[in-house]
Design a protein around this motif. Structure first.
Motif, mmCIF file in Angstrom:
data_model
loop_
_atom_site.group_PDB
_atom_site.id
_atom_site.type_symbol
_atom_site.label_atom_id
_atom_site.label_comp_id
_atom_site.label_asym_id
_atom_site.label_seq_id
_atom_site.Cartn_x
_atom_site.Cartn_y
_atom_site.Cartn_z
ATOM 1 N N VAL A 76 0.872 -1.145 -0.142
ATOM 2 C CA VAL A 76 -0.035 0.070 0.006
ATOM 3 C C VAL A 76 0.902 1.205 -0.023
ATOM 4 O O VAL A 76 1.804 1.402 0.897
ATOM 5 C CB VAL A 76 -1.078 -0.054 1.145
ATOM 6 C CG1 VAL A 76 -1.856 1.167 1.176
ATOM 7 C CG2 VAL A 76 -1.569 -1.189 1.222
ATOM 8 N N VAL A 94 -1.319 2.155 9.076
ATOM 9 C CA VAL A 94 0.205 1.190 9.080
ATOM 10 C C VAL A 94 0.157 0.411 9.877
ATOM 11 O O VAL A 94 0.525 -0.851 9.799
ATOM 12 C CB VAL A 94 1.087 2.094 8.811
ATOM 13 C CG1 VAL A 94 2.623 1.437 8.695
ATOM 14 C CG2 VAL A 94 1.221 2.916 7.382
ATOM 15 N N CYS A 104 3.803 -1.078 3.807
ATOM 16 C CA CYS A 104 3.249 0.297 3.428
ATOM 17 C C CYS A 104 4.600 1.168 3.192
ATOM 18 O O CYS A 104 5.686 1.153 3.516
ATOM 19 C CB CYS A 104 2.503 0.704 4.434
ATOM 20 S SG CYS A 104 1.085 -0.188 4.828
#
Length: 246
Positions: A76, A94, A104
């Motif tokens: 992500v 996160v 992330c």
């Protein structure tokens, strides 16, 4: 007692991207930005009030559905707008994604003051994508509405914490599409041991129709198209990738 979910302001979510970091990624575009970059192709992300509220729990539930597609490299990326203006929300996301084994990253201007939330967040990221937009402070003030020194201080924090950093620079015709500008930026980059990649991106008029729709002055409207032959020569000369964060 169950911890309350944090609320963030979201512009949009791209659930399948290969352009914002390694591998296949979900990209969360955060709403709100304090800068006014003249080459921004998302001026619709500037005003915080224009976004949509979403809880961290709801966002994590939504994007974790795509975990199977991320593979070893994907994950992500929080972009924007300026994602670090909503560091508390992203830190909560996160933290929850890390428990699910999702990597992330953020994509940021780095033109921010370091807060406790930002400091905690940076240490949890797989890597950081940061812009170095221009070579001088006067260019930053004129073309960005920020300060080069603030981004350099941000990069020092990343280096001090050994956070892998990927630099991006948009090459803009008649402004920084030359060896002088790229050489200056190259010298800046060489001062930081944690920078593992420098990527040059071509100036694009994609999204310029948004300026007319929003009634915003477009200072780049009269710029010529980028000379792609010259751009490719700059890429060949200056781009690098020293190592890859997996």
């Amino acid at each position: 007692m169950k911890k309350c979910s944090v609320i963030g302001r979201i512009h949009s979510i791209d659930t399948y991207s290969t352009l914002d970091g390694y591998g296949i990624r979900s990209v969360v575009f955060m709403q709100g930005c304090h800068l006014r970059c003249i080459v921004c192709h998302n001026p619709d992300t500037w005003q915080y009030a224009d976004g949509t509220d979403m809880s961290s729990d709801d966002l994590v539930t939504k994007i974790s559905r795509y975990k199977a597609y991320y593979g070893a490299e994907g994950g992500v990326t929080f972009s924007g707008g300026e994602p670090l203006l909503q560091s508390k929300f992203i830190l909560d996301c996160v933290t929850k994604l890390a428990k699910l084994g999702v990597k992330c990253a953020i994509e940021t201007s780095g033109n921010v003051d370091i807060t406790a939330d930002i400091s905690s967040l940076l240490k949890m990221l797989d890597f950081v994508i940061c812009d170095i937009k221009y070579a001088t402070n006067s260019e930053y003030q004129d073309y960005v509405g920020g300060m080069l020194g603030k981004t350099l201080s941000f990069l020092k924090v990343l280096e001090d914490n050994n956070i892998p950093t990927w630099i991006r620079t948009v090459v803009v015709p008649s402004i920084n599409d030359n060896d002088t500008s790229m050489s200056h930026i190259s010298k800046i980059i060489n001062d930081y041991s944690n920078i593992f990649r420098w990527e040059l991106l071509p100036f694009s008029k994609l999204g310029f129709h948004k300026y007319d729709e929003l009634g915003i002055e477009n200072r780049c409207k009269s710029l010529p198209d980028l000379d792609m032959t010259a751009f490719n020569k700059l890429k060949e000369k200056y781009e690098f990738e020293k190592r890859k964060k997996l």
